[in-house]
Design a protein around this motif. Structure first.
Motif, PDB file in Angstrom:
ATOM      1  N   ARG A 291      14.007  -9.785  -1.772  1.00 30.96           N
ATOM      2  CA  ARG A 291      13.039 -10.135  -1.131  1.00 30.96           C
ATOM      3  C   ARG A 291      12.683 -11.594  -1.623  1.00 30.96           C
TER       4      ARG A 291
ATOM      5  N   GLU B 102       6.690  -1.642  -0.376  1.00 35.02           N
ATOM      6  CA  GLU B 102       6.676  -0.245  -0.336  1.00 35.02           C
ATOM      7  C   GLU B 102       7.920   0.186   0.123  1.00 35.02           C
ATOM      8  N   ASN B 103       8.382   1.300  -0.338  1.00 29.23           N
ATOM      9  CA  ASN B 103       9.496   2.005   0.036  1.00 29.23           C
ATOM     10  C   ASN B 103       9.130   3.288   0.714  1.00 29.23           C
ATOM     11  N   LEU B 104       9.795   3.795   1.919  1.00 27.20           N
ATOM     12  CA  LEU B 104       9.431   4.971   2.710  1.00 27.20           C
ATOM     13  C   LEU B 104      10.783   5.974   2.403  1.00 27.20           C
ATOM     14  N   ARG B 105      10.386   7.276   1.525  1.00 24.89           N
ATOM     15  CA  ARG B 105      11.409   8.094   1.419  1.00 24.89           C
ATOM     16  C   ARG B 105      11.003   9.060   2.071  1.00 24.89           C
TER      17      ARG B 105
ATOM     18  N   CYS C  86       7.170  11.833   4.934  1.00 24.25           N
ATOM     19  CA  CYS C  86       7.539  10.841   3.992  1.00 24.25           C
ATOM     20  C   CYS C  86       6.617  10.471   2.970  1.00 24.25           C
TER      21      CYS C  86
ATOM     22  N   ARG D 198       5.355   7.065   0.720  1.00 18.83           N
ATOM     23  CA  ARG D 198       5.433   5.866   0.446  1.00 18.83           C
ATOM     24  C   ARG D 198       5.311   5.486  -0.963  1.00 18.83           C
TER      25      ARG D 198
ATOM     26  N   ALA E 278       7.312  -0.721  -4.606  1.00 11.79           N
ATOM     27  CA  ALA E 278       8.462  -1.236  -5.073  1.00 11.79           C
ATOM     28  C   ALA E 278       7.726  -2.505  -5.555  1.00 11.79           C
TER      29      ALA E 278
END
Length: 1010
Positions: free
Chosen positions: A348, A378-381, A426, A428, A431
């Motif tokens: 990024r 943020e990553n979405l798991r 999910c 959040r 990250a």
């Protein structure tokens, strides 16, 4: 000479080398002395230096050739493991010999060494001194079929060449061999001239074939017995004796193709067994030379602190290598660009423009305005589907509970999100952005470890493998070193400009900086290279080559044809970091040689640019590009001497060949040349080519005159491969055949056919102009493809040792571009070749022919795409690709008709018919069963339309079918209940298809036209 040998011995022994002695039996090269070929095996270190008289009977010239000797003097050095700076050590040895590196042009030119007879190969360079090869410099990778470790480096000095260059003499006889106390000189010729003449006489004229045959067999037997006795040293000694006896027989012309193949197989077996046995015996002795050093665990470099709000900085990244082969450099630049671009895209980090380029000794990356840190994200798991996440009461199901436990969150953190088109439960997860140094260090590591080329080697680094050794890595973000450890390398701020010399270690007399220098900031990197006069950008170097060559040629009232020499200019561009042009001259008497020979010597062997007059005539001048500033007069004289020797060789071979009474006298010599062990001699292959060409000629109906030309040219096919000139300069095959054939009284048509059978060499090269030449060229390529696929030797990846891709493209181009042969199909040619191979006892199965045909058609499709045809057009004509002429005609017509609205409607109708008519439906019908007005109208229209193989003609006459086809489908039920009516209607539609051009995928045609 003897002073030079003593100097080299002193130089290398002062650097830890053990002094060895020449071996006490004939060896063809210093490599074969057991101090090299055995000692490089196994884990023990071994540094050695020694003189080796190298005996090569086939190079016997009675002492008359200025550069060819049956015994020449090598100085051999082995450094095991390679020390990390072997090039610098080598250059130091040249300076010890008194060679002024500031005045001379010393270059490392690609050499991929292999000796299959002993199961050995390595990568490295020929070292050129002012254009003359003086040393072979090789990182051995395998010997005796054994992978080597640690990797040794071999330096093989050609002493006669070095001394001729240093003393300014043009014949080995004139080398000053020693000096007496009174100052008088003993020359090489005085000391060794008689030996050179008499041993040449022996090898070429007087050696008893029967005696040497018995010696060969006895030596092989004794070598085998010594292997069985587990005595590798005497086994190797008898291998050398057998090899020399074989070489004597070869020089006497007493070795057939079968005997050569058998002897090479015996040599490989004995060397493999001896090599394995040597390692076993050394291990039994406890590897006496192996001293265990205390291992130290490398420490990962620490990442300096960078403030998250720091301003963006330039990123500079340089991969420092030993001289890359010219063709590898652009590939590596592309690979590095892809790796860095992908790495930054996957991060990024914000950044500006990415610049990637390189020289033979470095590939570099400069990225503008690289941010100090990635932004947080943020990553979405993803968890279970939302529909399965809650029960009827709204409570989490077991799958959701398990997901929450795994993520360490409560129900409040669960959100609904769409993933892959489905709604999921999910979480959040934050990250945090990584710092710039962490991101860049990862990209650097991945880029360097991912470097690969067509041929890769290992060196002293424990993990890396690449075309040539990677020696340093510069990595700067602004003023800060990007810390990374890549196997045994650690990043830093130091670059390596042009190599320094003993007299100029840090700067040349003109002030140009050389050697190792630190770079203060990434923004200073390109400026530091410029200060060292390194033309960092490929286009910049190419422009410099063109500009300087133009100026030098103009000064000689000439010009350089850069368009005709474009590939050579590209190669020169990637051979040097600092182009420095020098104009050279040669004796006008060499212009008596055919132009193609003189320019081939210049371009292929020496990388010189020929100078021509305004009318295109060759002038007695050339331009060479030195790598950096040098003494023009010294470099000019050296290159002129090299070219003179090259031309003397060419003239010698030319005159020697033309002493033959007829060109047919060369044909028996083809039996002495091996094509491929399982396929027999070149002579057998030439006979197959002639037979296949005649069979293809019968298929196309050759007239009597062309038939006679083909028959005679077939009898002489490939004869020039047995000439001395083509043996030395293989690129002249075909050209020499035509030149010699004309001079020895063959008809011009026969000479032209012999030349044309080698065409086309490249995608841009002309195809044969005559039918006999085209048939021979096709037969040549069909034989090669059928044979190699029959043996299972098809190309894989980038490996294509027999040039099958080039052969396939040649087949396609000839069938496509020579109208007289357009009726031949790829399959017919392959089957003709297979029949002839089977007659020789070589099995070629139908599956091999299927694979070969698919391979050629695949190359044709790629060639069409390369020419700019769309994938739809290529797919549309694919059914006729087995007849490239027909496929090409369809493709050209289809491109022209693509925007024709009427053609589009016709195609729609044909496609509609092809979808409903079952395969195998006959194009015939009972007219009496057609009663409906629509089907009668279509019947009338079809009857009036002629069949056409030409797509343009079909578009014209088929326009009358569009309306009847449309009405037929609107008003008629094709699959009528009455079977006879149904058959008539299907037959009517099948007749429409039969009148359309065949060999087209109409669904793909529809994609093009509509």
């Amino acid at each position: 000479m003897q002073d030079a040998l003593r100097t080299l011995s002193d130089y290398w022994t002062s650097r830890g080398c053990l002094t060895w002695q020449p071996f006490n039996t004939e060896v063809g090269a210093g490599t074969m002395n057991p101090a090299t070929v055995l000692r490089v095996l196994g884990p023990e270190p071994w540094d050695v230096a020694y003189v080796e008289p190298s005996v090569r009977p086939d190079d016997s010239r009675y002492g008359e050739n200025p550069n060819r000797l049956q015994q020449h003097t090598q100085f051999q050095v082995i450094l095991k493991p390679e020390p990390g700076n072997p090039q610098e050590l080598y250059l130091g040895s040249l300076e010890a010999l008194g060679i002024d590196l500031d005045a001379h042009d010393v270059r490392f030119v690609e050499d991929n060494w292999a000796q299959p007879a002993i199961g050995a190969w390595g990568l490295g360079w020929e070292v050129w001194l002012d254009g003359m090869e003086i040393t072979q410099f090789t990182y051995f990778q395998q010997v005796g079929g054994q992978d080597l470790g640690p990797i040794p480096v071999e330096l093989t000095y050609g002493m006669e060449r070095i001394l001729m260059a240093q003393q300014g003499v043009t014949h080995f006889k004139d080398i000053a061999y020693s000096r007496k106390p009174d100052g008088s000189i003993v020359t090489y010729g005085e000391a060794l001239g008689q030996q050179e003449y008499e041993m040449s006489r022996y090898y070429l004229d007087d050696a008893d074939v029967d005696v040497n045959q018995r010696l060969y067999e006895a030596y092989v037997s004794e070598a085998t017995r010594m292997v069985e006795a587990r005595l590798p040293v005497p086994a190797h000694q008898y291998i050398l004796k057998s090899s020399h006896a074989f070489n004597v027989l070869d020089a006497r012309g007493a070795i057939s193709t079968t005997e050569r193949a058998k002897a090479f197989g015996t040599m490989r077996r004995l060397m493999r067994d001896t090599a394995a046995l040597w390692i076993e015996r050394r291990e039994e002795l406890g590897f006496p030379l192996l001293k265990q050093a205390e291992a130290t665990e490398p420490v990962a470099p620490a990442l300096p602190e960078v403030a998250s709000d720091a301003a963006p900085e330039t990123f500079a990244f340089e991969i420092g290598v030993e001289e890359l082969p010219p063709h590898v450099l652009p590939q590596t630049i592309g690979a590095v660009r892809d790796a860095v671009t992908a790495g930054l895209a996957a991060s990024r980090l914000e950044h500006g423009e990415i610049t990637v380029d390189g020289t033979p000794r470095r590939v570099f990356v400069v990225v503008d305005a690289v941010a100090a840190r990635e932004p947080d994200a943020e990553n979405l798991r993803k968890g279970p589907k939302w529909s399965a996440a809650f029960d009827a009461d709204g409570n989490p199901t077991k799958p959701l509970q398990g997901f929450m436990r795994g993520q360490g969150v409560d129900l409040d953190a669960v959100v609904k999100a769409e993933v892959g088109g489905n709604e999921h439960a999910c979480v959040r997860v934050p990250a945090p952005g990584r710092g710039v140094l962490e991101v860049l260090a990862s990209i650097i590591t991945d880029t360097v470890t991912g470097l690969r080329a067509e041929k890769n080697m290992r060196w002293s680094d424990p993990e890396l493998s690449f075309s040539r050794a990677v020696r340093w890595v510069l990595a700067l973000w602004g003023e800060t070193v990007v810390p990374a450890r890549i196997s045994g390398l650690e990043t830093g701020r130091r670059t390596y400009l042009q190599r320094g010399t003993a007299a100029s270690p840090q700067a040349r007399p003109d002030g140009t900086v050389v050697g190792h220098h630190d770079v203060a900031t990434a923004s200073d990197y390109l400026g530091k290279l410029a200060a060292g006069r390194i033309a960092a950008f490929t286009e910049q170097r190419r422009a410099a080559v063109v500009e300087q060559a133009t100026a030098l040629a103009t000064a000689a009232d000439g010009t350089v044809d850069f368009e005709a020499n474009a590939a050579l200019v590209d190669e020169i561009t990637n051979l040097v970091e600092e182009p420095y042009g020098v104009l050279g001259n040669f004796d006008e008497r060499y212009l008596e040689l055919p132009d193609r020979i003189t320019t081939s010597v210049m371009a292929k062997h020496q990388r010189y640019l020929p100078v021509r007059a305004a009318d295109g005539a060759l002038l007695p001048h050339f331009v060479t590009m030195a790598n950096g500033h040098c003494d023009d007069a010294v470099v000019r004289a050296g290159n002129e001497s090299v070219l003179r020797a090259r031309y003397e060789d060419a003239l010698f071979f030319w005159n020697q060949d033309l002493e033959a009474e007829t060109v047919e006298s060369f044909v028996p010599g083809l039996e002495q040349l091996t094509f491929e062990n399982r396929l027999g001699s070149v002579g057998q292959r030439a006979n197959r080519i002639a037979d296949v060409a005649n069979r293809l000629g019968e298929a196309v109906g050759l007239d009597e005159q062309d038939g006679a030309t083909l028959s005679r040219a077939g009898r002489l096919a490939k004869f020039d491969l047995a000439t001395a000139l083509v043996t030395e300069m293989t690129s002249l095959a075909g050209f020499v055949a035509r030149e010699y054939a004309v001079r020895k009284g063959e008809p011009q048509a026969v000479a032209d056919a012999l030349y044309e059978m080698e065409q086309p060499h490249t995608t841009a090269d002309a195809v044969p102009a005559s039918t006999p030449g085209g048939l021979l060229a096709l037969a040549d390529r069909f034989d090669l493809l059928a044979a190699m696929f029959g043996l299972g030797a098809k190309p894989s990846g980038s490996s294509d040792p027999y040039g099958l891709r080039r052969a396939a493209l040649g087949v396609v181009r000839i069938l496509r571009e020579l109208p007289a042969l357009s009726s031949l199909t790829i399959r017919a040619g392959l089957e003709a070749a297979a029949v002839r191979l089977r007659e020789q006892g070589i099995e070629v199965g139908d599956d091999a022919l299927d694979a070969a045909e698919a391979f050629i058609i695949g190359r044709f499709a790629q060639f069409q795409r390369d020419e700019g045809l769309s994938s739809d057009v290529v797919t549309a004509v694919a059914p006729s690709a087995g007849s490239p002429g027909a496929a090409d005609a369809h493709a050209r017509a289809l491109v022209e008709l693509a925007d024709d609205e009427g053609f589009g409607k016709l195609v729609e109708g044909v496609v509609r018919i092809s979808r409903i008519v079952p395969d195998g439906t006959e194009a015939s019908y009972d007219e009496a069963r057609l009663t409906d007005p629509a089907e009668l109208e279509l019947h009338s229209a079809v009857s009036a339309v002629e069949s056409s193989a030409d797509l343009r003609r079909f578009a014209e006459v088929g326009a009358a079918l569009v309306a009847p086809i449309t009405r037929f489908f609107d008003e008629t039920l094709v699959m009528a209940e009455d079977p006879e009516v149904r058959a008539a209607r299907l037959g009517l539609l099948a007749t429409v298809l039969a009148k359309a051009p065949q060999g087209l995928d109409w669904a793909a045609v529809d994609s093009v036209a509509n």
